[in-house]
Design a protein around this motif. Structure first.
Motif, PDB file in Angstrom:
ATOM      1  N   THR A 111       0.865  -1.169   0.000  1.00  8.49           N
ATOM      2  CA  THR A 111       0.000   0.000   0.000  1.00  8.49           C
ATOM      3  C   THR A 111       0.904   1.223   0.000  1.00  8.49           C
ATOM      4  O   THR A 111       1.852   1.295   0.787  1.00  8.49           O
ATOM      5  N   GLU A 112       0.623   2.173  -0.890  1.00  5.42           N
ATOM      6  CA  GLU A 112       1.456   3.372  -1.050  1.00  5.42           C
ATOM      7  C   GLU A 112       0.667   4.627  -0.737  1.00  5.42           C
ATOM      8  O   GLU A 112      -0.493   4.766  -1.145  1.00  5.42           O
ATOM      9  N   VAL A 113       1.295   5.558  -0.039  1.00  6.53           N
ATOM     10  CA  VAL A 113       0.654   6.828   0.306  1.00  6.53           C
ATOM     11  C   VAL A 113       0.594   7.720  -0.935  1.00  6.53           C
ATOM     12  O   VAL A 113       1.617   7.995  -1.569  1.00  6.53           O
ATOM     13  N   LEU A 114      -0.618   8.192  -1.252  1.00  6.79           N
ATOM     14  CA  LEU A 114      -0.833   9.124  -2.361  1.00  6.79           C
ATOM     15  C   LEU A 114      -0.886  10.572  -1.879  1.00  6.79           C
ATOM     16  O   LEU A 114      -0.439  11.477  -2.576  1.00  6.79           O
ATOM     17  N   ALA A 115      -1.483  10.771  -0.698  1.00  7.54           N
ATOM     18  CA  ALA A 115      -1.610  12.119  -0.127  1.00  7.54           C
ATOM     19  C   ALA A 115      -1.649  12.000   1.386  1.00  7.54           C
ATOM     20  O   ALA A 115      -2.182  11.025   1.922  1.00  7.54           O
ATOM     21  N   MET A 116      -1.075  13.008   2.050  1.00  2.00           N
ATOM     22  CA  MET A 116      -1.071  13.005   3.502  1.00  2.00           C
ATOM     23  C   MET A 116      -1.025  14.431   4.011  1.00  2.00           C
ATOM     24  O   MET A 116      -0.254  15.252   3.511  1.00  2.00           O
ATOM     25  N   GLU A 117      -1.897  14.728   4.945  1.00  2.35           N
ATOM     26  CA  GLU A 117      -1.868  15.984   5.690  1.00  2.35           C
ATOM     27  C   GLU A 117      -1.940  15.570   7.153  1.00  2.35           C
ATOM     28  O   GLU A 117      -2.959  15.016   7.583  1.00  2.35           O
ATOM     29  N   ALA A 118      -0.872  15.782   7.889  1.00  2.00           N
ATOM     30  CA  ALA A 118      -0.802  15.331   9.276  1.00  2.00           C
ATOM     31  C   ALA A 118      -2.055  15.734  10.042  1.00  2.00           C
ATOM     32  O   ALA A 118      -2.514  16.870   9.949  1.00  2.00           O
ATOM     33  N   ASN A 119      -2.620  14.766  10.737  1.00  8.40           N
ATOM     34  CA  ASN A 119      -3.785  14.938  11.610  1.00  8.40           C
ATOM     35  C   ASN A 119      -5.082  15.248  10.880  1.00  8.40           C
ATOM     36  O   ASN A 119      -6.078  15.569  11.534  1.00  8.40           O
ATOM     37  N   SER A 120      -5.100  15.120   9.542  1.00  8.12           N
ATOM     38  CA  SER A 120      -6.369  15.374   8.851  1.00  8.12           C
ATOM     39  C   SER A 120      -6.637  14.476   7.651  1.00  8.12           C
ATOM     40  O   SER A 120      -7.804  14.256   7.328  1.00  8.12           O
ATOM     41  N   LEU A 121      -5.632  13.924   6.983  1.00  9.99           N
ATOM     42  CA  LEU A 121      -5.897  13.156   5.760  1.00  9.99           C
ATOM     43  C   LEU A 121      -4.802  12.134   5.506  1.00  9.99           C
ATOM     44  O   LEU A 121      -3.613  12.442   5.636  1.00  9.99           O
ATOM     45  N   LEU A 122      -5.239  10.938   5.127  1.00 11.22           N
ATOM     46  CA  LEU A 122      -4.325   9.925   4.606  1.00 11.22           C
ATOM     47  C   LEU A 122      -5.038   9.255   3.448  1.00 11.22           C
ATOM     48  O   LEU A 122      -6.146   8.734   3.608  1.00 11.22           O
ATOM     49  N   GLU A 123      -4.433   9.306   2.267  1.00 12.42           N
ATOM     50  CA  GLU A 123      -4.996   8.655   1.083  1.00 12.42           C
ATOM     51  C   GLU A 123      -3.953   7.698   0.540  1.00 12.42           C
ATOM     52  O   GLU A 123      -2.786   8.071   0.373  1.00 12.42           O
ATOM     53  N   VAL A 124      -4.377   6.463   0.278  1.00 11.71           N
ATOM     54  CA  VAL A 124      -3.448   5.428  -0.151  1.00 11.71           C
ATOM     55  C   VAL A 124      -3.965   4.678  -1.371  1.00 11.71           C
ATOM     56  O   VAL A 124      -5.172   4.676  -1.661  1.00 11.71           O
ATOM     57  N   HIS A 125      -3.045   4.045  -2.059  1.00  8.62           N
ATOM     58  CA  HIS A 125      -3.328   3.120  -3.149  1.00  8.62           C
ATOM     59  C   HIS A 125      -2.999   1.737  -2.598  1.00  8.62           C
ATOM     60  O   HIS A 125      -1.833   1.415  -2.368  1.00  8.62           O
ATOM     61  N   ALA A 126      -4.040   0.963  -2.312  1.00  6.22           N
ATOM     62  CA  ALA A 126      -3.883  -0.350  -1.684  1.00  6.22           C
ATOM     63  C   ALA A 126      -4.005  -1.434  -2.750  1.00  6.22           C
ATOM     64  O   ALA A 126      -5.062  -1.610  -3.349  1.00  6.22           O
ATOM     65  N   ARG A 127      -2.904  -2.151  -2.961  1.00 10.41           N
ATOM     66  CA  ARG A 127      -2.875  -3.193  -3.998  1.00 10.41           C
ATOM     67  C   ARG A 127      -3.126  -4.573  -3.391  1.00 10.41           C
ATOM     68  O   ARG A 127      -2.647  -4.875  -2.306  1.00 10.41           O
ATOM     69  N   ILE A 128      -3.883  -5.368  -4.145  1.00  5.45           N
ATOM     70  CA  ILE A 128      -4.104  -6.782  -3.828  1.00  5.45           C
ATOM     71  C   ILE A 128      -4.060  -7.499  -5.177  1.00  5.45           C
ATOM     72  O   ILE A 128      -5.047  -8.039  -5.654  1.00  5.45           O
ATOM     73  N   TRP A 129      -2.913  -7.426  -5.831  1.00  2.00           N
ATOM     74  CA  TRP A 129      -2.795  -7.925  -7.191  1.00  2.00           C
ATOM     75  C   TRP A 129      -2.664  -9.434  -7.177  1.00  2.00           C
ATOM     76  O   TRP A 129      -1.993  -9.963  -6.304  1.00  2.00           O
ATOM     77  N   PRO A 130      -3.350 -10.184  -8.027  1.00  5.44           N
ATOM     78  CA  PRO A 130      -4.012  -9.825  -9.280  1.00  5.44           C
ATOM     79  C   PRO A 130      -5.477  -9.445  -9.142  1.00  5.44           C
ATOM     80  O   PRO A 130      -6.143  -9.179 -10.134  1.00  5.44           O
ATOM     81  N   VAL A 131      -5.999  -9.392  -7.908  1.00  6.17           N
ATOM     82  CA  VAL A 131      -7.406  -9.049  -7.710  1.00  6.17           C
ATOM     83  C   VAL A 131      -7.671  -7.603  -8.119  1.00  6.17           C
ATOM     84  O   VAL A 131      -8.698  -7.297  -8.707  1.00  6.17           O
ATOM     85  N   GLY A 132      -6.749  -6.713  -7.818  1.00  6.92           N
ATOM     86  CA  GLY A 132      -6.925  -5.314  -8.177  1.00  6.92           C
ATOM     87  C   GLY A 132      -6.284  -4.398  -7.170  1.00  6.92           C
ATOM     88  O   GLY A 132      -5.393  -4.797  -6.419  1.00  6.92           O
ATOM     89  N   GLY A 136      -7.659  -2.947 -11.959  1.00  7.69           N
ATOM     90  CA  GLY A 136      -7.906  -4.377 -11.960  1.00  7.69           C
ATOM     91  C   GLY A 136      -9.199  -4.781 -12.637  1.00  7.69           C
ATOM     92  O   GLY A 136      -9.942  -3.945 -13.154  1.00  7.69           O
ATOM     93  N   PRO A 137      -9.474  -6.066 -12.608  1.00 10.77           N
ATOM     94  CA  PRO A 137     -10.611  -6.608 -13.348  1.00 10.77           C
ATOM     95  C   PRO A 137     -11.975  -6.163 -12.826  1.00 10.77           C
ATOM     96  O   PRO A 137     -12.960  -6.248 -13.563  1.00 10.77           O
ATOM     97  N   PHE A 138     -12.058  -5.655 -11.599  1.00 12.81           N
ATOM     98  CA  PHE A 138     -13.349  -5.258 -11.037  1.00 12.81           C
ATOM     99  C   PHE A 138     -13.590  -3.753 -11.112  1.00 12.81           C
ATOM    100  O   PHE A 138     -14.571  -3.252 -10.574  1.00 12.81           O
ATOM    101  N   ARG A 139     -12.718  -3.054 -11.826  1.00 16.95           N
ATOM    102  CA  ARG A 139     -12.823  -1.590 -11.896  1.00 16.95           C
ATOM    103  C   ARG A 139     -14.161  -1.116 -12.455  1.00 16.95           C
ATOM    104  O   ARG A 139     -14.685  -0.087 -12.052  1.00 16.95           O
ATOM    105  N   SER A 140     -14.745  -1.858 -13.368  1.00 16.90           N
ATOM    106  CA  SER A 140     -16.014  -1.442 -13.973  1.00 16.90           C
ATOM    107  C   SER A 140     -17.236  -1.886 -13.170  1.00 16.90           C
ATOM    108  O   SER A 140     -18.367  -1.670 -13.594  1.00 16.90           O
ATOM    109  N   LEU A 141     -17.018  -2.450 -11.993  1.00 12.93           N
ATOM    110  CA  LEU A 141     -18.119  -2.848 -11.124  1.00 12.93           C
ATOM    111  C   LEU A 141     -18.951  -1.612 -10.774  1.00 12.93           C
ATOM    112  O   LEU A 141     -18.396  -0.589 -10.366  1.00 12.93           O
ATOM    113  N   PRO A 142     -20.271  -1.679 -10.951  1.00 16.21           N
ATOM    114  CA  PRO A 142     -21.108  -0.507 -10.654  1.00 16.21           C
ATOM    115  C   PRO A 142     -20.945  -0.041  -9.200  1.00 16.21           C
ATOM    116  O   PRO A 142     -20.676  -0.838  -8.296  1.00 16.21           O
TER     117      PRO A 142
END
Length: 152
Positions: A64-85, A112-118
């Motif tokens: 899992t990689e940090v995409l954005a962070m603001e101390a004490n207010s925001l953490l946004e990550v890209h969480a991989r579980i490949w090949p699931v997505g 990943g393969p489930f990206r188009s899931l509604p």
């Protein structure tokens, strides 16, 4: 993004201290089963947690990689579980007048393969799991001794 939220009597700093402790990730993220390595500069943008997902022996090793962070207010990550997505996950901490904060946990399939899931199907999958993750995050924050978060 599918979101769940909860207002708690904890400061954003106290909740963020759990987020800033990469070794606690498997304790509150439903599905994460083991932390193998945490980059020393976690949760700086670009830093990673190397984790296993799933029950042994059917584990997937990924990161899992940090995409954005603001101390004490925001953490946004890209969480991989490949090949699931992979998913984009955002935790936002909004202080409340009189103390406490509102925690919002959002998630959406990013790759990943489930990206188009509604979105309705994503909500059916993510809401119960993310409510449980949110409950675990709050329990960890409530159980910690008060301490300042690690600014990055």
């Amino acid at each position: 993004m599918i979101e769940v939220n909860r207002t708690v009597a904890l400061s954003p700093e106290r909740v963020f201290a759990v987020l800033a402790d990469g070794w606690s990730y498997a304790s509150w993220v439903v599905g994460a089963s083991h932390i193998r390595k945490v980059d020393p500069d976690w949760p700086a943008v670009g830093s990673q947690i190397h984790h296993n997902v799933g029950p042994w022996p059917l584990v997937i090793q990924d990161a899992t990689e940090v995409l954005a962070m603001e101390a004490n207010s925001l953490l946004e990550v890209h969480a991989r579980i490949w090949p699931v997505g992979a998913a984009r996950v955002r935790v936002r901490l909004d202080p409340r007048n009189g103390g406490g904060c509102e925690i919002t946990l959002g998630e959406e399939i990013a790759d990943g393969p489930f990206r188009s899931l509604p979105k309705a199907a994503q909500a059916t999958l993510f809401r119960p799991r993310n409510n449980e993750s949110l409950n675990r995050l709050v329990d960890l924050a409530e159980g910690r001794s008060p301490q300042p978060s690690r600014p990055s």
